[in-house]
Design an enzyme around this catalytic site. Structure first.
Site, PDB file in Angstrom:
ATOM      1  N   SER A 121       3.655   0.515  -0.817  1.00 25.07           N
ATOM      2  CA  SER A 121       4.111   1.701  -1.615  1.00 25.07           C
ATOM      3  C   SER A 121       3.765   2.952  -0.422  1.00 25.07           C
ATOM      4  O   SER A 121       4.129   4.045  -1.104  1.00 25.07           O
ATOM      5  CB  SER A 121       3.304   1.807  -2.769  1.00 25.07           C
ATOM      6  OG  SER A 121       2.206   0.895  -2.791  1.00 25.07           O
ATOM      7  N   HIS A 142      10.520  -1.324  -3.223  1.00 22.39           N
ATOM      8  CA  HIS A 142       9.404  -0.963  -3.678  1.00 22.39           C
ATOM      9  C   HIS A 142       9.456  -0.870  -5.434  1.00 22.39           C
ATOM     10  O   HIS A 142      10.143  -0.260  -6.196  1.00 22.39           O
ATOM     11  CB  HIS A 142       8.976   0.494  -3.346  1.00 22.39           C
ATOM     12  CG  HIS A 142       7.761   1.036  -3.917  1.00 22.39           C
ATOM     13  ND1 HIS A 142       7.671   2.279  -4.502  1.00 22.39           N
ATOM     14  CD2 HIS A 142       6.436   0.417  -3.960  1.00 22.39           C
ATOM     15  CE1 HIS A 142       6.557   2.367  -4.771  1.00 22.39           C
ATOM     16  NE2 HIS A 142       5.823   1.321  -4.578  1.00 22.39           N
ATOM     17  N   GLU A 154      12.609   1.293  -5.724  1.00 31.91           N
ATOM     18  CA  GLU A 154      13.013   2.287  -4.199  1.00 31.91           C
ATOM     19  C   GLU A 154      13.416   1.211  -3.366  1.00 31.91           C
ATOM     20  O   GLU A 154      12.763   0.378  -3.056  1.00 31.91           O
ATOM     21  CB  GLU A 154      11.973   3.165  -4.072  1.00 31.91           C
ATOM     22  CG  GLU A 154      11.817   4.304  -5.381  1.00 31.91           C
ATOM     23  CD  GLU A 154      10.545   4.995  -4.994  1.00 31.91           C
ATOM     24  OE1 GLU A 154      10.629   6.442  -5.145  1.00 31.91           O
ATOM     25  OE2 GLU A 154       9.505   4.557  -4.631  1.00 31.91           O
ATOM     26  N   ASN A 192       6.262   8.191  -5.669  1.00 34.29           N
ATOM     27  CA  ASN A 192       4.779   8.351  -5.360  1.00 34.29           C
ATOM     28  C   ASN A 192       4.335   9.720  -4.762  1.00 34.29           C
ATOM     29  O   ASN A 192       3.425  10.219  -4.770  1.00 34.29           O
ATOM     30  CB  ASN A 192       4.274   7.478  -4.448  1.00 34.29           C
ATOM     31  CG  ASN A 192       4.011   6.191  -5.079  1.00 34.29           C
ATOM     32  OD1 ASN A 192       3.584   6.103  -6.212  1.00 34.29           O
ATOM     33  ND2 ASN A 192       3.713   5.023  -4.707  1.00 34.29           N
TER      34      ASN A 192
HETATM   35  N1  LIG Z   1      -0.420  -1.996  -7.569  1.00 31.44           N
HETATM   36  C1  LIG Z   1       0.473  -1.251  -7.810  1.00 31.44           C
HETATM   37  O1  LIG Z   1       0.451  -0.479  -8.864  1.00 31.44           O
HETATM   38  C2  LIG Z   1       1.556  -1.443  -7.007  1.00 31.44           C
HETATM   39  C3  LIG Z   1       2.880  -0.717  -7.062  1.00 31.44           C
HETATM   40  C4  LIG Z   1       3.808  -0.865  -6.486  1.00 31.44           C
HETATM   41  C5  LIG Z   1       3.744  -1.382  -5.146  1.00 31.44           C
HETATM   42  N2  LIG Z   1       2.516  -2.068  -4.792  1.00 31.44           N
HETATM   43  C6  LIG Z   1       2.210  -2.697  -3.395  1.00 31.44           C
HETATM   44  O2  LIG Z   1       2.453  -3.944  -3.619  1.00 31.44           O
HETATM   45  C7  LIG Z   1       1.808  -4.782  -2.552  1.00 31.44           C
HETATM   46  C8  LIG Z   1       0.793  -5.570  -3.224  1.00 31.44           C
HETATM   47  O3  LIG Z   1      -0.192  -5.147  -4.126  1.00 31.44           O
HETATM   48  P1  LIG Z   1      -0.877  -5.673  -5.390  1.00 31.44           P
HETATM   49  O4  LIG Z   1      -1.160  -4.581  -6.480  1.00 31.44           O
HETATM   50  O5  LIG Z   1       0.042  -6.787  -6.095  1.00 31.44           O
HETATM   51  O6  LIG Z   1      -2.069  -6.301  -4.523  1.00 31.44           O
HETATM   52  P2  LIG Z   1      -3.036  -7.402  -5.064  1.00 31.44           P
HETATM   53  O7  LIG Z   1      -4.112  -7.397  -4.300  1.00 31.44           O
HETATM   54  O8  LIG Z   1      -2.938  -7.595  -6.612  1.00 31.44           O
HETATM   55  O9  LIG Z   1      -2.379  -8.731  -4.452  1.00 31.44           O
HETATM   56  C9  LIG Z   1      -2.066  -9.168  -3.187  1.00 31.44           C
HETATM   57  C10 LIG Z   1      -2.035 -10.654  -3.093  1.00 31.44           C
HETATM   58  O10 LIG Z   1      -1.652 -11.140  -1.892  1.00 31.44           O
HETATM   59  C11 LIG Z   1      -2.296 -12.265  -1.492  1.00 31.44           C
HETATM   60  N3  LIG Z   1      -2.393 -12.549   0.045  1.00 31.44           N
HETATM   61  C12 LIG Z   1      -3.132 -11.753   0.941  1.00 31.44           C
HETATM   62  N4  LIG Z   1      -2.742 -12.058   2.037  1.00 31.44           N
HETATM   63  C13 LIG Z   1      -1.775 -12.881   2.010  1.00 31.44           C
HETATM   64  C14 LIG Z   1      -1.021 -13.616   3.038  1.00 31.44           C
HETATM   65  N5  LIG Z   1      -1.279 -13.782   4.174  1.00 31.44           N
HETATM   66  N6  LIG Z   1       0.049 -14.538   2.435  1.00 31.44           N
HETATM   67  C15 LIG Z   1       0.041 -14.865   1.320  1.00 31.44           C
HETATM   68  N7  LIG Z   1      -0.493 -14.183   0.257  1.00 31.44           N
HETATM   69  C16 LIG Z   1      -1.454 -13.126   0.685  1.00 31.44           C
HETATM   70  C17 LIG Z   1      -3.710 -12.040  -2.077  1.00 31.44           C
HETATM   71  O11 LIG Z   1      -4.221 -13.273  -2.250  1.00 31.44           O
HETATM   72  C18 LIG Z   1      -3.310 -11.310  -3.444  1.00 31.44           C
HETATM   73  O12 LIG Z   1      -2.934 -12.226  -4.328  1.00 31.44           O
HETATM   74  C19 LIG Z   1       0.974  -3.864  -1.718  1.00 31.44           C
HETATM   75  O13 LIG Z   1       1.714  -3.231  -0.544  1.00 31.44           O
HETATM   76  C20 LIG Z   1       0.998  -2.509  -2.641  1.00 31.44           C
HETATM   77  O14 LIG Z   1       0.866  -1.119  -1.901  1.00 31.44           O
HETATM   78  C21 LIG Z   1       1.505  -1.845  -5.647  1.00 31.44           C
END
Ligand SMILES: NC(=O)c1ccc[n+]([C@@H]2O[C@H](COP(=O)([O-])OP(=O)(O)OC[C@H]3O[C@@H](n4cnc5c(N)ncnc54)[C@H](O)[C@@H]3O)[C@@H](O)[C@H]2O)c1
Length: 590
Positions: A121, A142, A154, A192
């Site tokens: 993001s 995204h 996006e 964002n």
């Molecule tokens: N939370 C939101 O509202 C949101 C919205 C849009 C985009 N994002 C983006 O999405 C992405 C994930 O965010 P999230 O909120 O789901 O985070 P999260 O912490 O809930 O999930 C991340 C997951 O990735 C796993 N992980 C870590 N390293 C890994 C690897 N090497 N191989 C496989 N799995 C691995 C972790 O165990 C975890 O389960 C980020 O880039 C974030 O910026 C988040």
């Protein structure tokens, strides 16, 4: 040539990844979900199971469909299982080194024509893409949280992304039943970038104690129809996540308005990250819960023991939309109302309009005929201000001009009995300058109703440095009796709503002006990504570009914030007479 993609890989099965798996499997794709280890795989499957079971219990999915969906998903902790995926979407934590590491590895596993997408993001997609041998097949994809619900995605094209990759990913997004917008690799993308600057301003407002957390949130939900207030939304997003996105946007443009408010940093250091830790701006029942509990941090501007002044007779001055609406609201709530305007014809016209509005409310079943009759009986009209000598409260709603309002308040001060409260509905003038035209500044207050006053629940109650606390207490008490939600704030330009709303609209215009995205894409991003009832350009065309420019100029003069300076495009459109719906042309032609 378009790729035949049937199998999608998702890396990281956290909040976003698990949701993305669900979205892909729901649309019939085979999905391979990859996590770090067996425990994380189990947790990821749990998210998927829970989310789809919730959909079944809500009647949004049949049990058979759920089983079929889950049957299309395999999960593993082995990246090599992604070998035959035509598209891999990465959703691991928002840390560049982790993402680059994952992309470097996947690059060696998948076929040469597979597309690699990141759900980042805020990080630069270009920085992530360059960890692979073929950055031209890397794009940003995204999704918004919760991914199964929010329609927007996006698509971020870097300068190296190949056109066919872009075409194919856009096609996949549509097959996932999402609404894609394609933008360049700029921090925050569309949604964002516009959202976070606004949320940051709300934090500053709270940090400066301009208004309480509850009042800031109520102002934006009730005043603008937003699905959540800014501080409650920050708790949902996570303060650490919001900080990271703001920090990236700030570092890219060095615009002070994107510099994360100091308070965010302190809260993060204290572990107050929002819902996920059970406490952020609000306190929650337990970590992960959305249920707010009492924490003693709510503040009241009226000290205990201060009583409101008795108020039964009310004067409303003016004959326009606001005066008529406000008179109707008071009359319906049982107040004795004197509606006064200098012009005989106009005050009668206003009264006729008011009667029609009441009749319409009866027709729509929102009012009984009895209340309508009583409301009409509660109102008397006059062209002489002298009739206001016995009222307890006057609400002034005449034209928005300082000298006109000052002259009116000077008159009201002479006519009204001692102890009567004089309120102005100004939306932009300093209340104190109106108050100083009287010999009773302690009894003068701002009561900013929203249009249409009969419908909009919000009233901004504005106290000056001179307003006495029992006058504030009275205004709050009156609002409650009117069935309104009052929010209290200080006497400065824009109050709560306009200070938070208009710079966001101005930012959207600047984004358009920079050719980063189109009006349609920006409107879509805010509606489908953030649940806003209208996109910024729809709203600007509705409010009027001239009105918006005037407000934005005032905000600029009040705060002298470089980022508040009206977007040149707005100035040009106003000069050209393109004022929005009222002139049939604004940002769009109507
Ligand atoms: N939370 C939101 O509202 C949101 C919205 C849009 C985009 N994002 C983006 O999405 C992405 C994930 O965010 P999230 O909120 O789901 O985070 P999260 O912490 O809930 O999930 C991340 C997951 O990735 C796993 N992980 C870590 N390293 C890994 C690897 N090497 N191989 C496989 N799995 C691995 C972790 O165990 C975890 O389960 C980020 O880039 C974030 O910026 C988040």
């Amino acid at each position: 040539m378009a790729r035949e993609i049937t199998k999608i890989g998702v890396i990281g099965l956290g909040t976003m990844g698990a949701g993305i798996v669900e979205v892909c499997a729901r649309s019939g794709f085979e999905v391979v979900g990859v996590e770090m280890n067996a425990d994380a795989v189990e947790r990821g499957r749990g998210h998927l199971q829970n989310s789809t079971s919730r959909a079944v219990s809500r009647g949004k999915m049949s049990e058979e469909d759920q089983q079929a969906l889950l049957g299309r998903v395999t999960t593993t902790d082995d990246l090599s299982a992604l070998a035959d995926c035509g598209l891999v979407i990465e959703a691991v934590p928002e840390v560049l080194s982790i993402k680059r590491d994952v992309f470097g590895k996947v690059d060696d596993i998948v076929a040469d024509d597979a597309i690699l997408a990141t759900n980042t993001s805020s990080l630069s997609v270009t920085d992530i893409a360059t960890a692979t041998r073929a950055p031209s097949r890397v794009v940003g994809l995204h999704f918004f949280n919760p991914a199964p619900v929010q329609k927007l995605v996006e698509i971020i094209a870097t300068v190296i992304t190949a056109p066919d990759v872009l075409e194919d990913i856009r096609d996949i997004a549509r097959r996932l039943d999402k609404e894609p917008v394609v933008v360049g690799d700029q921090a925050g993308f569309i949604a964002n970038r516009l959202l976070l600057a606004y949320l940051n301003r709300a934090v500053s407002m709270y940090e400066n104690r301009y208004a309480s957390r509850e009042d800031i949130d109520a102002a934006m939900t009730l005043g603008c129809g937003l699905p959540m207030g800014p501080l409650a939304l920050l708790d949902l997003i996570g303060l650490d996540v919001a900080y990271a996105v703001l920090d990236t946007i700030y570092k890219e443009g060095r615009d002070k308005l994107h510099a994360p408010s100091p308070m965010l940093k302190h809260m993060i250091a204290a572990g107050l990250l929002g819902r996920k830790t059970g406490r952020g701006f609000y306190t929650y029942e337990k970590p992960g819960s959305g249920k707010v509990v009492e924490d003693g941090a709510s503040t009241s501007v009226v000290p205990a023991g201060v009583e409101p002044r008795p108020t039964t007779k009310v004067g409303v001055v003016g004959s326009g939309t606001m005066a008529t609406g406000i008179a109707e609201v008071f009359a319906k709530s049982g107040y004795e109302v004197k509606l006064v305007s200098r012009h005989a014809g106009r005050v009668e016209q206003a009264f006729e309009g008011l009667k029609k509005s009441l009749a319409k409310a009866v027709q729509r079943g929102k009012l009984t005929d009895e209340v309508r009759e009583q409301a009409i009986a509660n109102i008397s009209i006059s062209t002489a201000l002298d009739v206001l000598s016995d009222v307890d409260l006057v609400v002034e709603a005449i034209s928005e001009e300082l000298s006109t309002k000052q002259a009116m308040f000077e008159n009201l001060d002479e006519i009204c009995k001692p102890g009567a409260i004089l309120a102005t509905t100004t939306s932009s003038l300093p209340v104190i300058q109106v108050a100083m035209a009287t010999k009773r500044p302690a009894d003068v207050i701002g009561m900013h109703f929203f249009n249409p006053a009969q419908v909009m629940k919000l009233v901004e109650v504005v106290s000056t440095v001179s307003t006495s606390t029992d006058v504030v207490a009275t205004a709050l008490d009156v609002c409650e009796k009117l069935g309104k939600r009052a929010v209290t704030c200080g006497d400065r330009s824009g109050f709560i709503v306009n200070t938070l709303l208009f710079p966001y609209l101005n930012d959207a215009i600047k984004m358009l002006e920079a050719h980063y995205a189109t009006t349609d894409d920006i409107d879509l991003a805010m509606k489908a990504g953030c649940g806003y009832p209208m996109g910024p350009f729809e709203l600007l065309d509705t409010v009027g570009l001239d009105v918006s420019l005037a407000i934005q100029r005032e905000l600029y003069l009040e705060f002298r914030e470089r980022g508040f300076a009206p977007a040149p495009l707005l100035e040009h459109l106003v000069k050209a007479g393109y004022l929005g719906r009222k002139t049939e042309r604004g940002f769009r032609t109507h």
